[in-house]
Design a protein around this motif. Sequence first.
Motif, PDB file in Angstrom:
ATOM      1  N   SER A 172       0.844  -1.190   0.000  1.00 41.58           N
ATOM      2  CA  SER A 172       0.000   0.000   0.000  1.00 41.58           C
ATOM      3  C   SER A 172       0.880   1.241   0.000  1.00 41.58           C
ATOM      4  N   MET A 173       0.404   2.297  -0.623  1.00 41.54           N
ATOM      5  CA  MET A 173       1.229   3.500  -0.743  1.00 41.54           C
ATOM      6  C   MET A 173       0.402   4.763  -0.565  1.00 41.54           C
ATOM      7  N   PRO A 174       1.024   5.819  -0.012  1.00 38.01           N
ATOM      8  CA  PRO A 174       0.352   7.115   0.024  1.00 38.01           C
ATOM      9  C   PRO A 174       0.473   7.804  -1.336  1.00 38.01           C
ATOM     10  N   LYS A 191      -8.932   3.560  -0.894  1.00 33.90           N
ATOM     11  CA  LYS A 191      -8.107   4.424  -0.055  1.00 33.90           C
ATOM     12  C   LYS A 191      -8.459   4.175   1.401  1.00 33.90           C
ATOM     13  N   TYR A 216      -3.737   5.782   2.535  1.00 32.57           N
ATOM     14  CA  TYR A 216      -2.942   4.843   1.746  1.00 32.57           C
ATOM     15  C   TYR A 216      -3.847   4.189   0.704  1.00 32.57           C
ATOM     16  N   ARG A 221      -4.584   0.979  -1.875  1.00 21.34           N
ATOM     17  CA  ARG A 221      -4.292  -0.438  -1.989  1.00 21.34           C
ATOM     18  C   ARG A 221      -5.221  -1.078  -3.017  1.00 21.34           C
TER      19      ARG A 221
END
Length: 361
Positions: A304-306, A342, A346, A348
């Motif tokens: 997962s990323m911001p 979201k 984050y 995903r």
Amino acid sequence: MLFSIEPKSRREDLYDFNHELEVLVKFLRGSRLTLVTGLRRTGKTSLMRVALNEADIDYIYLDVRFSVYTSYRDVLDLFVKALNDLLRRESSIIDKIINALKGIEGLKISLNPPEIAVKFRGKPRVSITDLLTRLNDVGELVVIAVDEAQELRKVNWLRFDRLFAYVFDNLTNIRLVLSGSQVGLLYSFLGLHDPKAPLFGRAYMEVKTRKLSPDESMDFLERGFNQLGINCPKDALERAVETFDGIIGWLTYFGYTYAMRGSADFDEIMKDAVQLALSELRNLVTLLRSSRYSVILRALARESMPWRLIKRRLEDYEGKEINAATISELLNNLVNLGIIEKVDDYYRISDPVYRLAAEYL
């Protein structure tokens, strides 16, 4: 059978969604507009079909998931097919429907068996609005159910949001139930919160499907294999529960594939599932017409990323700075399509098998 891949229409085939089912049946009887939403493969179609049968209301069911509607005739054929399905079911209002549809120019009605057809040559175009108005005039409640209704946004020569608004405002004997896995697109298409949209401000109810808990997933698999008299190894069941993260469609795929092959290696089943998901993702990226979506999904396949980190990955890939608004638009499109979600700032990939498949985009 729990592992059937055909659309379900019986309560005993709908796994443990009794609360959602009871709520949806109640809404079908009392709400002018009902939405059925949730991730792909979480049982929306099964839930809707069972509820339609349990509500004891006549209905026409429109499945718009797998067709391309290039002309008015394509859409009209869809409605006529659904009406004929209604006429073939045992119903106390068949004669009333036949009588109500009589007199529509361009429509041919047969009585034995009851069936309608459209004459296109030399006849005026049959109006879908007229069909629904005549159906309303029967004087009995009728549900119009549309599976994956957001797909109708692609029909740019017929405003279905206006048609639905007309039904809501004028046809008091018709109930609308619309399902969608691309929830953001469904909301946008209907415009329920857009002051400029035809359906703005109309009251609606919503039922959301959900993932199964780990215990529910294990129970679902065990019950399915018991029905088939198959002894699936405990370690394979545990891996399936962990891997498929409560997505009932993937659990069904695992159970059905295992049963059809007469026991199979878990890794081989997973390989096939990932290939299926990869094909769906590739088709999606092709439709979206930008390789940037592949870059985003490959990045999110790993973790997962911001927002800021996704922006950096895209810029590293292209070797140039990308406008912040462009990044947000790309992510919003994927969220609206139900591919990513979201959570706590984050992003995903929502589907666990899509997550595995995205690495190969």
